[in-house]
Design an enzyme around this catalytic site. Structure first.
Site, PDB file in Angstrom:
ATOM      1  N   GLY A   1      -4.944  21.275 -36.392  1.00 57.63           N
ATOM      2  CA  GLY A   1      -3.492  21.269 -36.456  1.00 57.63           C
ATOM      3  C   GLY A   1      -2.897  20.197 -37.337  1.00 57.63           C
TER       4      GLY A   1
ATOM      5  N   GLU B   1      10.143  28.540 -24.271  1.00 56.72           N
ATOM      6  CA  GLU B   1       9.222  29.055 -23.259  1.00 56.72           C
ATOM      7  C   GLU B   1       9.880  28.942 -21.893  1.00 56.72           C
ATOM      8  OE1 GLU B   1       5.457  26.897 -21.167  1.00 56.72           O
ATOM      9  OE2 GLU B   1       5.384  27.051 -23.362  1.00 56.72           O
TER      10      GLU B   1
ATOM     11  N   GLY C   1      -0.968  26.255 -21.654  1.00 58.25           N
ATOM     12  CA  GLY C   1      -0.505  27.420 -20.903  1.00 58.25           C
ATOM     13  C   GLY C   1      -0.948  28.739 -21.480  1.00 58.25           C
TER      14      GLY C   1
ATOM     15  N   HIS D   1       2.574  19.718 -28.600  1.00 60.07           N
ATOM     16  CA  HIS D   1       2.147  20.396 -29.827  1.00 60.07           C
ATOM     17  C   HIS D   1       2.127  19.451 -31.025  1.00 60.07           C
ATOM     18  CE1 HIS D   1       4.175  24.200 -27.914  1.00 60.07           C
ATOM     19  NE2 HIS D   1       3.014  23.921 -27.347  1.00 60.07           N
TER      20      HIS D   1
ATOM     21  N   GLY E   1      -9.646  24.747 -34.364  1.00 63.69           N
ATOM     22  CA  GLY E   1     -10.166  24.753 -35.726  1.00 63.69           C
ATOM     23  C   GLY E   1     -11.633  24.402 -35.785  1.00 63.69           C
TER      24      GLY E   1
ATOM     25  N   GLY F   1      -7.848  21.450 -26.409  1.00 61.49           N
ATOM     26  CA  GLY F   1      -6.567  21.836 -25.828  1.00 61.49           C
ATOM     27  C   GLY F   1      -6.577  23.158 -25.108  1.00 61.49           C
TER      28      GLY F   1
END
Length: 546
Positions: free
Chosen positions: A512, A398, A157, A484, A58, A152
């Protein structure tokens, strides 16, 4: 010149600025034509029109769009710029032999898989250093976050997944989903350089045997899988496999950074932001306090440290427009502290609320000896089990690699579940930190959903869980950490519908922490797209209109 050519040129200028900063060895990063006033404010304190705290998704979006609008902008990043090689010639260390570059001021690494056969053979003793991965430990939940220019994006990944539209509409009902899916998600994916794996190569290569095995086993349980886009360059990965380029994803690199192949934010949004000539990045600078000035602007107390953690200086930097992009933990802590110490007393009670771990649960299964997963595994996931039906037991899992360099017969997963439980950050005056009110019991819905899914897979394949990977106790589900973190300054509650913080003018949240604890998939594409939407409105109505 087309808009795309302008953007490419800006990226090139920005990459040159990063290169010059590496050669100079300083903490101020700017294109040569950046304003001297912004550089001076970065170095010595002072005034700059706009400040963005953080350099994650962001924050990077906000800085680029402010720079394009002609607004002199200073980004403050507590981590370092990762572009100088260490003694081994690499910028980042690998997962199998981590050193001090791996971790943010730790005496020992804290990898998510902390054991093998219950033996403490994964983590290593290290010297405290401003490393790239931090594990922030609260009483009953730990959170992994990236430290450095790019946040991040340096340590994840790279799975670039859009949420199910129906779930997006459920969690953010006041956001126009048509605008998001028609305009802002495509814009985010383009800027992030999202790409797709060559499916034929995937089916043939040894590096994704682990994923094909998990796909087959999910299929036996009647479950479907989907290919997942990524910001790691799959074309580069194919060249790695062919021996044409240095290996990264195929050399057990990911959680401590990728030396090659990954399109992290320093190569996309941040490079383009620097290329506007209006954006300056100051590294190893941590914002400690925020207060409002008499003229309605904001003053920040900022600590400058070196990579060993030594305090070098304390500065005051002021601005008219302040964007908080320090992530769910960072932005929330700054605002909770400001409210409860009285420097921003008009912040409402929603600040600190609505936090969740995106339903993250990690688990692993033990395969039969005749069903190996492969000694050679790509560190970049490419498949997910899609069992998301918007019910309380929804799961998107995942299919994760376990690149140990030897055969383990392990299938590993990061399950994202629809856990409705939420935590709250409160100010702890004794430590001057935000404390997370969250209990392990609150993760029971997530564990139950994951267990229902993987019980089904185990039953169909005659397999069992691995209990030895998450510490010294018998444990099949890792429910005490997450990748997350979401929420804490929820859109439409702590802010208006565009991230303007309630009670204050020209104060914005852009990360986030706006998302209410869950998004159903890996969240960074949603964070990026939402930031694109919000900053477009803010620049039009608040910045250029004034």
């Amino acid at each position: 010149m087309t808009a795309q050519q302008h953007l490419s040129r800006r990226r090139m200028l920005g990459m040159a600025a990063f290169g010059a900063a590496a050669l100079a060895g300083g903490t101020t990063i700017a294109a040569p034509r950046a304003a001297a006033a912004a550089k001076s404010a970065a170095d010595n304190g002072g005034y700059v029109p706009a400040v963005v705290i953080g350099t994650g998704y962001g924050a990077a979006v906000s800085a680029l769009r402010l720079g394009e609008a002609g607004v002199q902008t200073l980004m403050l990043e507590m981590g370092q710029l990762w572009n100088q090689p260490g003694p081994d010639g690499n910028i980042f260390c690998g997962m199998l032999n981590p050193d001090k570059r791996s971790s943010w001021f730790k005496n020992r690494t804290e990898a998510p898989l902390g054991s093998f056969l219950w033996l403490d053979v994964v983590n290593r003793n290290i010297d405290p250093y401003a490393g790239v991965l931090d594990r922030v430990n609260y009483d009953q939940m730990s959170v992994y976050v990236g430290r450095g220019v790019g946040g991040g994006s340096l340590v994840n990944g790279g799975m670039a997944v859009e949420p199910k539209r129906s779930y997006f509409e459920e969690i953010l009902p006041r956001v126009d989903s048509s605008e998001m899916y028609d305009r802002y998600f495509p814009r985010a994916n383009s800027m992030l350089r999202v790409n797709h794996i060559d499916t034929k190569w995937f089916e043939d290569t040894e590096w994704y045997k682990f994923a094909r095995v998990s796909r087959e086993q999910a299929g036996k349980a009647g479950l479907g899988t989907v290919f997942v886009p990524n910001v790691y360059d799959f074309g580069y990965m194919q060249r790695e496999a062919a021996g044409e380029v240095p290996k990264s994803a195929l050399a057990t690199e990911v959680i401590y950074g990728n030396n090659h192949g990954k399109q992290s934010l320093d190569k996309t949004y941040l490079a383009a932001a620097l290329g506007t000539g209006k954006v300056t990045i100051q590294t190893l600078h941590q914002v400690k306090t925020i207060r409002q000035t008499k003229d309605g602007g904001y003053a920040l107390t900022v600590e400058q440290k070196d990579t060993d953690g030594k305090l070098l200086a304390t500065k005051e930097i002021s601005c008219r427009y302040l964007f908080l992009g320090a992530g769910s933990l960072g932005s929330t802590e700054l605002l909770v502290r400001a409210r409860d110490t009285g420097t921003l007393p008009n912040l409402n009670s929603e600040v600190g609320a609505g936090w969740g771990p995106n339903g993250n649960i990690m688990t692993a299964r033990a395969n039969h000896m005749w069903n190996p997963t492969g000694a050679h595994q790509s560190s970049i996931p490419a498949l997910g089990i899609d069992a998301w039906d918007n019910s309380d037991s929804s799961v998107f899992a995942e299919i994760a690699p376990m690149p140990a360099g030897l055969e383990t017969w392990v299938s590993l997963y990061l399950a994202i579940t629809k856990n409705p439980q939420r935590g709250t950050f409160v100010y702890d005056a004794a430590t001057d930190r935000a404390k997370l009110n969250w209990t392990r019991d609150q993760n029971a819905p997530a564990v139950n959903a994951a267990k229902a899914l993987f019980d089904r897979i185990n039953k169909a394949n005659g397999t069992i869980y691995r209990y030895d990977l998450f510490g010294t106790q018998l444990k099949a589900f890792a429910d005490d950490f997450c990748y997350h973190p979401l929420g804490g300054c929820v859109l439409g509650k702590a802010t208006d519908d565009y991230g303007r913080v309630a009670g204050y003018k020209n104060l914005y949240v852009t990360d986030g922490s706006l998302i209410p604890g869950s998004v159903g998939v890996n969240p960074f594409v949603t964070i990026t797209a939402l930031a694109e939407r919000n900053v477009e409105r803010i620049i039009k109505q608040d910045v250029t209109a004034s």
